[in-house]
Design an enzyme around this catalytic site. Structure first.
Site, short mmCIF file in Angstrom:
data_model
loop_
_atom_site.label_atom_id
_atom_site.label_comp_id
_atom_site.label_asym_id
_atom_site.label_seq_id
_atom_site.Cartn_x
_atom_site.Cartn_y
_atom_site.Cartn_z
CG ASP A 17 38.21 46.54 40.67
OD1 ASP A 17 38.09 45.47 40.04
OD2 ASP A 17 39.28 46.89 41.20
CG ASP A 72 44.92 44.07 38.35
OD1 ASP A 72 44.33 45.03 37.83
OD2 ASP A 72 44.54 43.53 39.41
C1 GLA Z 1 41.94 45.52 41.38
C2 GLA Z 1 42.07 46.36 40.14
C3 GLA Z 1 43.23 47.32 40.28
C4 GLA Z 1 42.99 48.19 41.50
C5 GLA Z 1 42.80 47.33 42.74
C6 GLA Z 1 42.36 48.16 43.93
O1 GLA Z 1 43.02 44.67 41.51
O2 GLA Z 1 42.22 45.57 39.00
O3 GLA Z 1 43.38 48.11 39.13
O4 GLA Z 1 41.88 49.01 41.28
O5 GLA Z 1 41.79 46.33 42.52
O6 GLA Z 1 42.13 47.39 45.04
#
Ligand code: GLA
Length: 761
Positions: free
Chosen positions: A471, A531
């Site tokens: 990520d 997300d």
């Molecule tokens: C980002 C990702 C999420 C999750 C959060 C964790 O927003 O897109 O899926 O992993 O970070 O902090």
């Protein structure tokens, strides 16, 4: 196939031809890009410029037909009469240099003899056409590369300083192409939790630019775009597709000049670029992907999907089924311990999930997003058995283990930042502002690269992780050279980590889809699309992405309802039906599921497992059913699965006709619906028309009853010939409030239907 005849170059794919020639002045004139033609001298495609126009500049003295501004090219320069945007800008100590690259020679290289490109390239062509162009005055040579892969043409460029002074590359596109036509452009735009929304506009004299300046391919403007003739639809008409194998700041522009020629180019964003080239040095552009179909947008998408599945994603994962995962993020956020995770793993395993992913919150002081990012030491308070202990327990539950990392970011409140404050990515003078309480690390430094490689490899080794979610959660503070060097370094880090671990499934994520591009797909077979897991929002996001990317690369999860970002309540079946058209996962607190929901999810997973290869790798197509719904289907030679999604329902609904594509007209098919189970509380006060006792529509009894008393909706089962189904079938009429005897489809707001159409032996 690539060949040259009388100065005309032909590139032929399965169904496409791309033709250009060397003109009298030594420039590369574009002749044709479209459906396959076979051999042609290409004369009828040449423009006949006549006497030029009043203010035009003649390239060849006394030849009024040599005005560069009014001819179609494969590449173009600056300073000799082409006043359209140039794909190349170089500078020396005195400023911008005129460029006029003319043809020297060509070679058809076997791909094993291709230059050792630093940037990722596709691997699907046996041969590469290399054209050498030169400009002695400017002191440069340019190699243009062309290859054919199925129904896709890949182009890239490489600039070399052949003079004896230092040059600076201010701009260098991967390709440039001019073509005639009244065309429109489709682009994917948005932002966080709103990625890849489609926009369409006409191409005219005003230049349109698709550019990212965030250091990422970005959730604001995806690098992929399509150009099409105005009348094109999902299934008919001429549609071109373009994309870039690159993950950083990108640029594309389209503009039509007064002669009706559209100029199209794409490459790295020139913003802030000033790349020094000492004598003898090279600058390499990323590879660009071009395709065309006369079968509408679906035809273009199909070409792109096949190309990605077969020649972009890492070899090990090509056509390999992607596991159904459970992810801890939306269930726990940062608040978990081993007991809680194992309880979730137990439940996920019983539902049929195959992979358990522990998301953010497992290391250092990472109990919220303000601390600990960058310190990959396991938090033993949360996980007393460490990664080994937890992953072992997950595996005992018959699931694989996956883990989240964000190796490019650090919180200022972290051990790693306190030890190495100088590792932060910046312009070298100013400390950048924070994004999600974090800085990016300067990946261009070799000690940072070593740190990341070592940290991530030891996380994989300690946990034996079969899956890694990589990520990154903020945009970059830098642009230009540094932003490009950052992406080159990222690719080199990914190579070092995964080259000897091809079986580890890497899912790339950048706050969802902030880096959804072909560059990342060369390393990570799937990308977390957004997300935003609200299924109605996902209709737009997944649809937009589907124009250029196949379902096999989209991470799609079922989450809780009402949804955290929209507060919208949606049926569990719609959440699953939307997520089926990608790599299915579940991301919600399984403790809160009712008995009926547990049963539904088990059935969903069982169904998906049966048809997973079709969902992930089948032929995906969209059917235009207007703005209030979406219809998607996936198919292989024997089965079609068709999903229909409704945004808003209306009173007194009209009849519907459901058209199915890609069937064998002579074969007979059994059509069955995946029956929706609808809780009786959906009827509200109307339940009193049939209930022996009066119930309060807002009361607890009806609410509780809805958890286990359901009606079966949208039940269909019949057999019909392919030829008939391709004209459509009329399903049961929609519920209109005037009566219900089980033969109406309730569907309703945010409802959906899924049909399985199976060829009979
Ligand atoms: C980002 C990702 C999420 C999750 C959060 C964790 O927003 O897109 O899926 O992993 O970070 O902090």
């Amino acid at each position: 196939m690539i060949y040259e005849k009388n100065g005309v170059f032909h590139l032929e794919g399965n169904s496409i031809s791309y033709i250009f020639m060397i003109d009298d002045a030594g420039h590369l004139e574009h002749l044709y890009f479209g459906p396959k033609l076979g051999e042609t001298a290409g004369d009828s495609f040449r423009l006949k410029p006549g006497f030029g126009f009043g203010t035009s500049v003649e390239y060849l003295e006394g030849d009024p037909s040599s005005c560069l501004n009014d001819l179609p090219y494969e590449w173009s320069g600056f300073g000799y009469g082409d006043y359209r945007e140039s794909p190349l800008e170089i500078e020396d100590s005195e400023g911008l240099v005129f460029t006029d690259l003319t043809y020297c020679s060509y070679k058809i290289l076997l791909s094993k003899d291709a230059p050792n490109f630093e940037l990722p390239h596709h691997d699907g062509s046996d041969e590469i056409l290399q054209l050498k162009l030169a400009d002695e005055n400017a002191g440069i040579i340019m190699f243009l590369y062309y290859s054919v892969c199925g129904d896709v043409i890949c182009r890239s460029s490489l600039l070399k300083n052949t003079g004896n002074r230092i040059l600076y590359t201010r701009k260098m596109m991967s390709f440039c192409m001019d073509m005639l036509g009244d065309l429109e452009i489709l682009t994917l735009n948005g932002g966080w939790i709103r990625e890849a929304h489609i926009q369409k506009s006409e191409i005219g004299p005003t230049k349109q630019v698709i550019e990212s300046l965030t250091g990422f391919s970005s959730n604001i403007h995806n690098p992929a775009f399509s150009i099409y003739e105005r009348k094109a639809t999902e299934d008919c008409g001429l549609v071109y597709g373009f994309n870039l194998i690159y993950s950083g700041n990108h640029y594309a522009s389209v503009q039509k000049n007064a002669s009706g020629i559209n100029r199209i180019m794409q490459g790295i964003s020139p913003h802030g670029l000033r790349w020094e080239l000492k004598p003898g040095e090279y600058f390499e552009s990323p590879e660009c992907v071009l395709t065309v179909s006369n079968q509408g947008f679906n035809g273009m998408s199909g070409n792109m999907h096949r190309f990605i599945n077969e020649h972009i994603v890492p070899k090990y994962w090509r056509k390999r089924p992607r596991p159904i995962l459970f992810n801890s993020w939306e269930a726990c956020m940062f608040d978990f311990n081993e007991r809680k995770l194992i309880d979730l793993a137990d439940r996920a395993s019983k539902l049929g999930c195959e992979l358990f992913v522990m998301d953010d919150g497992w290391f250092g002081e990472r109990n919220d997003d303000t601390k600990g990012l960058g310190d990959y030491t396991v938090n033993l308070k949360k996980l007393p058995g460490g990664l080994r202990g937890l992953s072992g327990k997950v595996r005992n539950r018959n699931m694989k283990f996956g883990i989240w990392v964000e190796p490019e970011g650090v919180n200022p409140n972290s051990e790693i930042y306190r030890e190495h404050p100088d590792w932060i990515l910046s312009d070298g003078r100013n400390l950048p502002r924070l994004g999600r309480h974090e800085h990016l690390l300067d990946l261009t430094r070799s000690e940072v690269q070593d740190y990341i490689v070592e940290q991530v490899r030891s996380v994989i080794e300690e946990s034996g992780a079969e899956y890694l979610k990589w990520d990154v959660n903020r945009n970059s503070p830098v642009t230009g050279n540094k932003a490009h060097q950052y992406i080159l370094s990222l690719y080199s880090i990914l190579k070092r980590i995964f080259a000897d671990k091809p079986e580890v499934l890497l899912e790339s994520c950048a706050s969802g889809g902030n880096r959804f591009d072909l560059g990342m797909l060369c390393f990570s077979p799937q990308i977390w699309a957004s997300d935003d897991t609200d299924p109605i929002e996902r209709l737009d996001i997944q649809k937009g992405l589907s124009y250029f990317y196949p379902p096999s690369v989209m991470g799609c999860h079922v989450s809780a309802s009402p949804h955290a970002q929209t507060l919208r309540s949606t049926p569990l079946e719609t959440r699953a039906n939307a997520a089926f058209f990608g790599c299915l996962g579940y991301e919600l607190d399984l403790n809160h599921l009712s008995t009926i929901e547990i049963k539904q999810i088990r059935e969903q997973i069982k169904f998906y497992k049966n048809y997973r290869l079709i969902f992930q790798y089948g032929i995906f197509t969209r059917t235009d059913i207007g703005t209030e719904g979406e219809q998607w289907q996936v198919s292989d030679d024997s089965d079609v699965i068709l999903g229909r999604f409704r945004r808003i329902s209306h009173a007194a609904p009209p009849y519907e006709n459901i058209v199915i594509k890609h069937l064998d007209p002579e074969a007979s098919y059994k059509v069955t619906s995946r029956i929706n189970k609808i809780g009786v509380q959906k009827f509200g006060g109307m339940i009193n028309y049939v209930s022996p006792v009066k119930l309060n529509p807002g009361g607890i009894v009806l609410h509780e009853a809805g958890k286990f008393l359901t009606v079966k909706d949208a039940a269909e089962e019949f057999t019909e010939k392919g030829a008939v189904l391709m004209q459509g079938f009329v399903p049961q009429n929609l519920f209109a409030g005037t009566g219900y005897d089980g033969r109406q489809r309730l569907v309703g707001d945010f409802g959906s239907e899924l049909y399985l159409i199976s060829k009979k032996a």
